[in-house]
Design an enzyme around this catalytic site. Sequence first.
Site, short mmCIF file in Angstrom:
data_model
loop_
_atom_site.label_atom_id
_atom_site.label_comp_id
_atom_site.label_asym_id
_atom_site.label_seq_id
_atom_site.Cartn_x
_atom_site.Cartn_y
_atom_site.Cartn_z
N LYS A 1 -7.10 -30.97 -26.54
CA LYS A 1 -6.53 -30.02 -27.63
C LYS A 1 -5.39 -30.83 -28.39
CE LYS A 1 -7.77 -25.89 -25.36
NZ LYS A 1 -7.43 -24.86 -24.59
N GLU B 1 -10.45 -17.62 -19.15
CA GLU B 1 -11.72 -17.54 -18.60
C GLU B 1 -11.64 -16.72 -17.31
OE1 GLU B 1 -13.67 -19.76 -20.36
OE2 GLU B 1 -15.30 -20.16 -19.21
N ASP C 1 0.75 -1.36 0.08
CA ASP C 1 0.05 -0.07 -0.13
C ASP C 1 0.82 1.41 0.00
OD1 ASP C 1 -2.08 -1.62 -0.25
OD2 ASP C 1 -2.59 -1.27 2.39
N LYS D 1 -17.36 -33.18 -21.27
CA LYS D 1 -17.94 -32.61 -20.11
C LYS D 1 -18.27 -33.86 -19.00
CE LYS D 1 -20.88 -29.35 -20.99
NZ LYS D 1 -20.97 -27.92 -20.76
N LYS E 1 -11.89 -27.72 -17.98
CA LYS E 1 -12.85 -26.51 -18.46
C LYS E 1 -13.30 -25.99 -17.33
CE LYS E 1 -16.51 -26.68 -21.86
NZ LYS E 1 -17.03 -25.39 -21.34
#
Length: 670
Positions: free
Chosen positions: A291, A176, A39, A315, A117
């Site tokens: 991938k 994400e 700070d 999934k 994911k």
Amino acid sequence: MSANPATIKHIDALRTKLREHDYRYYVLAQPSIADEEYDRLMRELQELERKYPEVASPDSPTQRVGGQPTKEFATVSHTVPMLSLSNTYNEEEVQDFDRRVRSLLGKESFKYVCELKFDGVAVSLVYRNGVIARGATRGDGVQGDEITQNLKTIRSIPLRVFGKKRGLTEFEVRGEVYMEREDFRRMNEERELAGEKTFINPRNSAAGTLKLQDPKIVAMRPLRFVAYYLRAERFELQSHVNNLQLLRELGFPISGHARLCRSIGEVTAYWKEWEDRREELPYDIDGVVVKVDLLRQQERLGAIAKSPRWAIAFKFAARKATTRLKGITLQVGRVGTITPVAELEPVFVGGSTVSRATLHNEDYIRDLDIRVGDAVVVEKGGDVIPKVSAVLAEQRRAGSKRFIMPKTCPVCGSKIFRPPEEANYYCENSECPAQVKGRIEHFAHRGAMDIEGLGEAIVDQLVGLGLVRNFTDLYTLAGKKKQLVALDRWGEKSVENLLNAIEESKEKPFERVLFAMGIRHVGAGVARLVVGHFPSIDSVMAASKEELEQVQGIGPRIAESIVRFFSEKHNQKIVRKLREAKVQLEEKQKRGAGNASLAGKTFVLTGTLAGFSREEAKQKIEELGGKVTSSVSKKTDYVVVGEEAGSKLDKANELGVRTLDEAAFTRLIQ
Ligand code: IVH
């Protein structure tokens, strides 16, 4: 007055320092200076920038929360469309994907990279000359909202990247934005206290937050970022794995859980592993992403419609679904606890059909205002018991009524009561058939006396016929063999099996017996602790509340419950009956002193150990008197770190908790 060269240099140095500390804190979770020091540096920089406005710079660490609220976000076009992934839910579909990849690549060999994911919001970040130039949502994949100001408030997103790579002047990072469950919970708690509307889940709150027009509010929300894609102009990229490495070097947070897989079998193993381990993560994932590693091969494979052919989402079965609440019933447990249960329109969730779910207690129903007839969200969490987690109030039918707790026990009709400071109601009648059956089932349970074949239906029958009134009566059944054989659905063989199982239970160690007795607050772990210090039923019964509290891990609530239990006449009778039946009421061999070497120590396990399964490691620790918990806190004594350890290791480092690698752990338990 304008800044002299020395001041400019100092400002530069301050910015570099703060950037590094941001990185250490928000990306590595390994801060190296105290908050006050940080700070102080920040204030110093702010003052200098105020004094010398000409040195202001949009990538300065002071500029995370800048800009005025916007009325509307600008629409921007993605240079390369943000594709979505096609979803698969089972091994066959993934094998189809693999076959297609293999046939398209012909004879070439290739590898897959598996990643988690993340269940968040996809965003795109464009950097020019090392500085963030634009941040956008995915939108429809072709165009999205420009939300640069909002994204800049996320501390793990670098405003300026580290180092310089020749030729890497313009690049795009995708990843994400998400919220950790614990941060989400705390934020919701604060909102509730402040009388604000709470969010349904971490993903919704991340999405909702990014849509806010005021970056100052966004800055207060605990958003995080993880990068999983890099695209560069005029800069040669080789493979996805290298890209992740490069992203890390540039200062982006990437997941530590990516894995190179050489076969689709390894891919499936990765998926299964994370389906099991997803609760260990501090954030939600809804599957894994597979991938093809080499970018050259990704290009060859190309895309169809809106999804690439080089990647697929594998999934997990959905763990949430919407259905209708048909009614609310009450369940009575073995200590008389009344639990409200949701009777649901059957719905498929997380691999099975659910028609009942817990509603916890009266307060839970009231807080969510759950009403019969409502459309509700059913969720399967870490524990297997599904729960109703939300109400879709906008779909509420007219004339619905708030839930009111009944006054009497649904099984025996006795009055029910709610002790002050407790959330649960109890049936006051300890002879209530529901309690009687519950106690017997608990006694026979696998973790207790392990009497095979004595499930709910059989207990129902035995109690219904008056053959058994409490669990000590089980040991008198051997004398009623004829009666049993004559019963409906029973035969010679099954009766014999049951009687044998009952006979064998007499050999179960005392700590199991103590647990099986069903004393409130005395689970298997507490029973073990008690027996460690009071190795016979006589010594347990003679122990005072104060003496029990001396035991590490036993607090006043447990101690009081034990003392109260044994002070009651009918429980003393139960002990007498168990003694007559020759059940183990003392520990056979006393534990050697050196054996409880880990007494009072708390462990957290993370990653994979080569020499033990998680269950084995846990057992070892518990045998030596230690305890295993699932999350790292200041109270944790050791974090045992295996291969591919996750955020728990970061947390341990952050809190200064001692870590042990497998070798050190093995030495400790030997
Ligand atoms: S790669 C073309 N990797 O899943 C590949 N996506 O439908 C682009 N997601 O919108 C995405 N974790 O929000 C990729 N490790 C990960 C991911 C991930 C989550 C999301 C992302 C995307 C959606 C794909």
